[in-house]
Design an enzyme around this catalytic site. Structure first.
Site, PDB file in Angstrom:
ATOM      1  N   GLY A   1       0.838  -1.198   0.000  1.00 31.98           N
ATOM      2  CA  GLY A   1       0.000   0.000   0.000  1.00 31.98           C
ATOM      3  C   GLY A   1       0.868   1.241   0.000  1.00 31.98           C
ATOM      4  O   GLY A   1       2.073   1.171   0.291  1.00 31.98           O
ATOM      5  N   CYS A  13       5.218  -6.190   1.531  1.00 34.13           N
ATOM      6  CA  CYS A  13       5.631  -4.784   1.542  1.00 34.13           C
ATOM      7  C   CYS A  13       4.981  -4.029   2.718  1.00 34.13           C
ATOM      8  O   CYS A  13       5.330  -4.291   3.858  1.00 34.13           O
ATOM      9  CB  CYS A  13       5.328  -4.150   0.182  1.00 34.13           C
ATOM     10  N   TYR A  14       4.002  -3.173   2.468  1.00 29.36           N
ATOM     11  CA  TYR A  14       3.344  -2.475   3.574  1.00 29.36           C
ATOM     12  C   TYR A  14       2.813  -3.492   4.591  1.00 29.36           C
ATOM     13  O   TYR A  14       2.882  -3.270   5.807  1.00 29.36           O
ATOM     14  CB  TYR A  14       2.191  -1.607   3.047  1.00 29.36           C
ATOM     15  N   SER A  68     -21.990  -5.402 -27.151  1.00 26.47           N
ATOM     16  CA  SER A  68     -21.288  -4.759 -28.261  1.00 26.47           C
ATOM     17  C   SER A  68     -20.807  -5.804 -29.257  1.00 26.47           C
ATOM     18  O   SER A  68     -20.396  -5.483 -30.351  1.00 26.47           O
ATOM     19  CB  SER A  68     -20.087  -3.994 -27.727  1.00 26.47           C
ATOM     20  N   GLY A  69     -20.878  -7.079 -28.840  1.00 28.83           N
ATOM     21  CA  GLY A  69     -20.352  -8.133 -29.697  1.00 28.83           C
ATOM     22  C   GLY A  69     -18.901  -8.442 -29.367  1.00 28.83           C
ATOM     23  O   GLY A  69     -18.328  -9.401 -29.858  1.00 28.83           O
ATOM     24  N   GLY A  70     -18.288  -7.639 -28.513  1.00 25.95           N
ATOM     25  CA  GLY A  70     -16.918  -7.906 -28.066  1.00 25.95           C
ATOM     26  C   GLY A  70     -16.934  -8.992 -26.995  1.00 25.95           C
ATOM     27  O   GLY A  70     -17.995  -9.356 -26.475  1.00 25.95           O
ATOM     28  N   ILE A  71     -15.754  -9.460 -26.656  1.00 28.19           N
ATOM     29  CA  ILE A  71     -15.663 -10.621 -25.760  1.00 28.19           C
ATOM     30  C   ILE A  71     -16.188 -10.316 -24.355  1.00 28.19           C
ATOM     31  O   ILE A  71     -16.899 -11.126 -23.760  1.00 28.19           O
ATOM     32  CB  ILE A  71     -14.217 -11.169 -25.725  1.00 28.19           C
ATOM     33  N   ASP A  72     -15.889  -9.107 -23.830  1.00 31.65           N
ATOM     34  CA  ASP A  72     -16.247  -8.833 -22.434  1.00 31.65           C
ATOM     35  C   ASP A  72     -17.766  -8.788 -22.232  1.00 31.65           C
ATOM     36  O   ASP A  72     -18.302  -9.420 -21.324  1.00 31.65           O
ATOM     37  CB  ASP A  72     -15.627  -7.514 -21.956  1.00 31.65           C
ATOM     38  N   SER A  73     -18.456  -8.044 -23.096  1.00 36.11           N
ATOM     39  CA  SER A  73     -19.908  -7.962 -22.903  1.00 36.11           C
ATOM     40  C   SER A  73     -20.581  -9.278 -23.283  1.00 36.11           C
ATOM     41  O   SER A  73     -21.586  -9.669 -22.690  1.00 36.11           O
ATOM     42  CB  SER A  73     -20.506  -6.781 -23.672  1.00 36.11           C
ATOM     43  N   THR A  74     -20.011  -9.999 -24.249  1.00 36.62           N
ATOM     44  CA  THR A  74     -20.627 -11.272 -24.640  1.00 36.62           C
ATOM     45  C   THR A  74     -20.500 -12.302 -23.516  1.00 36.62           C
ATOM     46  O   THR A  74     -21.476 -12.974 -23.161  1.00 36.62           O
ATOM     47  CB  THR A  74     -19.978 -11.807 -25.943  1.00 36.62           C
ATOM     48  N   LYS A 124      -7.752  -9.757 -18.945  1.00 33.28           N
ATOM     49  CA  LYS A 124      -8.251 -10.136 -20.266  1.00 33.28           C
ATOM     50  C   LYS A 124      -7.975 -11.608 -20.626  1.00 33.28           C
ATOM     51  O   LYS A 124      -8.851 -12.307 -21.122  1.00 33.28           O
ATOM     52  CB  LYS A 124      -7.583  -9.232 -21.317  1.00 33.28           C
TER      53      LYS A 124
END
Ligand code: XMP
Length: 515
Positions: free
Chosen positions: A56, A83-84, A227-233, A371
């Site tokens: 942090g 670390c922190y 949108s047809g992209g991978i994330d929204s699909t 991703k």
């Protein structure tokens, strides 16, 4: 599912907390990140097999530095501080943490002083490469603690407690540059916490679908912008598995899509069994963009118009209570203080105002993933290769690839040029090797000659970059033959273009998209 062993990661605001979670997932163990401010009760209820304190930005001696309920150390649950986190353990047990005269950022070498369970498999007295990022260092160990490793500037680069299962490392084992990082995390979760490796992507799908079906009540609906992209699909498929027809997917054609894109998206959704409401709003978007030249102004208009249209469609359905979004972790890290007290860097274009405006609660099943992890899930869900490995395409579409004012004529020229770039990159085996490859229309006319006739037409720039995450990028050294082929095809086949140039700028200082 209930018998899963879990690692709890308490976030003290590090930029790499998600990487810790990711490494643990990769080792096959379930982990969850929670804010360092959660109560002891919540920690007990979570019933973790082990706890990791992240790094942090604070110093333990700062007035408002995040601390921890000391009783956590009486739970007899193994704890690893990074670390922190390591400094905090030291501080709480009465050791001394001070500003280091020499800060350590980047690569350093640790020398192993002692082998214990955390360092099992490593060699005593050997030096290993680690990644450091700290201002403070442990100056004096608390009673009952001992040093496991040191660096040139940190006498206590790794520590352990004699009578409790407590460990601390000053460096970052979650970062790939720490060559022994995975070994150390694996020793912690398997040797010390005694976890079994029984977590994987199919379990992620199962757990996510179960959670969504528990959250969304029987009479409630979820809405989703596809949108047809991978994330929204992938998001839509997961939600659909959980709530079936109570998912309403809306696909808005903003008139700024690539050649044949609307038809292809609709066909894909049909194949996947998703019912989609198609809204062709191209004329509204284009009329609002008329005369607008400023890039930010264009983005703003597109964003607001999208929200307006989406909202109007959503209102046609009753009992819509949730908005499902394909937000990924890299979208979140830059836009919000995630769980703990991290520093806000910039506001991302996609994490928008929609939910608040529409009074919707968010469902973001991919929020903690990177991703490549989403791609693994997409493959498991049976998405075709060309969707799983498709290059990113910006929300404002071709509008940010036409410099200045957008109109139908320029869009048509760009669509044709872009289709040639994509087709050739695919044919020549380069499309999947690069991060992005696309055409940009420069609205400047230059003189050319075609078949003895003078021409005066637009310029197309080809942009082709390699990148890990879109945050930094380098231009791809495409072979001259490919550039030659792209240029010839575009000039010969796209009416309105007589010159092609190649963009040789890296990011930073340029960006990937031109606007
Ligand atoms: P820049 O141009 O900022 O782009 O270097 C980095 C990556 O983000 C994509 N990009 C966007 N993606 N909505 C998106 O979903 C947007 O408004 C947007 N703008 C840029 C870009 O294609 C690149 O991969």
């Amino acid at each position: 599912m209930e018998s899963l062993e879990k690692i709890l990661i308490l976030d003290f605001g590090s930029q790499t907390t998600q990487l810790i979670a990711r490494r643990i997932r990769e080792l096959g163990v379930y982990s969850e990140i929670k804010s360092c401010y959660i109560s002891l009760e919540e920690i007990k209820n979570f019933s973790p097999s082990g706890i990791i304190f992240s790094g942090g930005p604070s110093s333990v001696y700062d007035k408002n530095a995040p601390s921890i309920d000391k009783e956590i150390f009486d739970l007899e649950i193994p704890i690893l501080g990074i670390c922190y986190g390591a400094q905090l353990i030291t501080h709480v047990f009465g050791g001394k943490v001070e500003k280091s005269e020499k800060r350590e950022f980047g690569l350093a070498y640790i020398e192993i002083l002692q082998i214990n369970k955390l360092f099992k498999g490593l060699r005593k007295n050997k030096k290993y490469k680690v990644w450091m990022s700290h201002n403070d260092r442990i100056e004096k160990l608390p009673e009952n603690f001992y040093a496991l490793a040191r660096t040139e500037n940190s006498p206590f680069a790794a520590i352990a407690c004699k009578n409790k299962p407590l460990y601390g490392v000053q460096f970052h084992p979650e970062v790939i540059h720490t060559e022994i990082g995975t070994k150390i995390l694996s020793n912690f979760i398997f040797e010390i916490c005694k976890c079994k490796a029984n977590w994987n992507m199919p379990s992620f799908i199962e757990k996510t679908v179960k959670e969504i079906s528990e959250v969304v009540k029987k009479n409630e609906r979820v809405i989703c912008a596809l949108s047809g992209g991978i994330d929204s699909t992938v998001t839509a498929i997961l939600v659909h598995k959980a709530v079936d027809d109570r998912l309403i997917s809306i696909f808005v054609n903003n008139g700024l899509l690539r050649k044949n894109e609307p038809e292809e998206v609709l066909a894909l959704m049909k194949n996947l069994g998703l019912k989609v409401r198609y809204v062709d709003a191209s004329s509204i978007f284009l009329s609002r963009l008329k005369g607008v030249r400023d890039p930010e102004e264009k983005r703003k208009i597109i964003g607001e118009t999208f929200i307006e249209i989406f909202e109007k469609e959503a209102q046609k359905f009753e009992n819509v209570k949730y908005l499902a979004q394909g937000t990924l972790y890299p979208d979140v890290i830059e836009s919000t203080s995630f769980r703990g007290p991290s520093v806000t860097i910039k506001t991302h274009h996609n994490v928008g105002a929609l939910p608040e405006k529409m009074n919707l609660k968010l469902i973001e099943p991919l929020k903690e993933l990177f991703k490549d992890e989403v791609r693994k899930i997409a493959e498991l869900l049976g998405l075709p290769k060309h969707i799983v490995w498709r290059q990113p395409f910006p929300g404002p579409g071709l509008a940010v690839r036409i410099i200045g004012e957008v109109d139908e004529e320029k869009l048509n020229i760009l669509r044709e040029a872009d289709a040639i770039v994509t087709e050739e990159m695919l044919k020549l085996g380069w499309y999947y090797k690069v991060w992005q490859s696309f055409a940009v229309l420069i609205p400047i006319k230059t003189v050319g000659v075609m078949g003895d006739v003078r021409t005066y037409e637009y310029v197309i720039a080809i942009r082709c970059v390699e990148s890990q995450d879109g945050m930094t990028a380098d231009w791809v050294k495409l072979p001259y033959e490919i550039l030659e082929r792209l240029s010839n095809k575009i000039i010969n086949e796209v009416k309105g273009v007589n010159r092609v140039v190649y963009d040789i700028s890296s990011k930073p200082p340029a960006t990937i998209e031109w606007e």
